[in-house]
Design a protein around this motif. Sequence first.
Motif, PDB file in Angstrom:
ATOM      1  N   THR A  89      20.629 -24.521 -16.181  1.00 25.81           N
ATOM      2  CA  THR A  89      20.658 -25.621 -15.211  1.00 25.81           C
ATOM      3  C   THR A  89      21.626 -25.275 -14.087  1.00 25.81           C
ATOM      4  O   THR A  89      22.521 -24.439 -14.235  1.00 25.81           O
ATOM      5  CB  THR A  89      21.108 -26.924 -15.880  1.00 25.81           C
ATOM      6  N   SER A  91      23.910 -27.093 -13.011  1.00 24.55           N
ATOM      7  CA  SER A  91      25.240 -27.654 -13.276  1.00 24.55           C
ATOM      8  C   SER A  91      26.045 -26.849 -14.290  1.00 24.55           C
ATOM      9  O   SER A  91      27.191 -27.190 -14.585  1.00 24.55           O
ATOM     10  CB  SER A  91      25.087 -29.103 -13.776  1.00 24.55           C
ATOM     11  N   THR A  92      25.456 -25.792 -14.844  1.00 26.65           N
ATOM     12  CA  THR A  92      26.152 -24.998 -15.859  1.00 26.65           C
ATOM     13  C   THR A  92      27.273 -24.200 -15.214  1.00 26.65           C
ATOM     14  O   THR A  92      27.085 -23.527 -14.198  1.00 26.65           O
ATOM     15  CB  THR A  92      25.177 -24.038 -16.566  1.00 26.65           C
ATOM     16  N   ASP A 126      27.908 -26.813 -19.695  1.00 25.91           N
ATOM     17  CA  ASP A 126      27.207 -27.739 -18.806  1.00 25.91           C
ATOM     18  C   ASP A 126      27.782 -29.131 -19.050  1.00 25.91           C
ATOM     19  O   ASP A 126      27.475 -29.780 -20.069  1.00 25.91           O
ATOM     20  CB  ASP A 126      25.710 -27.710 -19.074  1.00 25.91           C
TER      21      ASP A 126
END
Length: 379
Positions: A323, A325-326, A349
């Motif tokens: 992702t 956002s990781t 994450d």
Amino acid sequence: MTGPQRPAFHEGQILAAADLSATVQYARGAAVRHALHLHEWGIAEGLALVTEARTDPLTNARYAEVSVEAGIAVDGTGREIVVVDPVVLRESDFEEVNGADQPTDEPYPVFLTAADQESAAAPRADACGAVAGRTRVEESYRILFGRLGDERLVGEQEPPAVGAAPADPPVRWLVLLGYVRWTEGHFTGVETAARGVAPRYAGVRADAVTARSGALTLRTHRNAEEGEPAVVLSGGDAPSLVFGLYQGGGSVAPLMTVAANGNLTIEGSFTGRMPAGSTLVTSGTATDGMLLPLPPGVTPEQIADGRVVLHTHLTPRTPPTATASTLHSVVESAVDGDRRVRCRVRLYDPLATGGEVVEAPGAVDFLVLAAVAATNGGG
């Protein structure tokens, strides 16, 4: 000290036998000096030992009939030895020399030497009807068997002095033809070399070799054989020096070419001793657990004994994430003494359910520099 004397004649001169003999002797002397001082002595053509399978009618044992091929040699006195027809070696001659030896697997040397004998031509009568001596001398040869180790005698022979006249009868000079094997009263095979000594072949002494065609070729065999190496020096519009291998049609496929401007083209790889102070580099990408490669031409032995010092630089790569956002961080980025990469990363994450921290293998971009020590390892 006088030089060679060239016979000269005038009108009305009465020619004696000595005058005619001097004419022949002058030509022989010139030929000997040419052969002795412009060439290396040895086998010039043929004279190989060849075998043909035979069966003893009394014992049914298999053995080899050994022959010397027709050919020409020039000995170390400048004497030309011509064997017109193949000669079958006689086992009785071998037994006279080596028959008392204990059985052995060692091969025995076979030599060729010059010998003069009176020609079979009939004596001629002179003007008064008296029978004169023979008018021909046959420049013949002898084939000799040596004892074990006699091949060393070839290298101990000393050539005659500069300007020495042809010897009559000829000086015994041994030309090694090869070796025969002997078992239970018969020849059983031949060898081209034994105990570090092989037949010697005729060569040339020259400080310059020129070619009329504009290309000079060196090869290892008399005929152009496919797969055999050749060196070709070419002139003309595109001068070059080529080392290559013969192809089926007789052309040379280049493996290494030096052009007239100094450019070097190599079809294969280049290896060799690196000069002190030089540096070789290799780079790429490696993952955790991989062994870093060495620059071309560098060996592990050179590193182990200190001739080459290795430097490595690692740059961790951004790992792929599931992702956007990781987050990631590098836990370890190193290379051990075996050049094995150690790279671990942590992934987290904060928006994912559970919010677990995951540790995974990573990848690095590497740069390996191999520097040759200034002392080149002391050797």
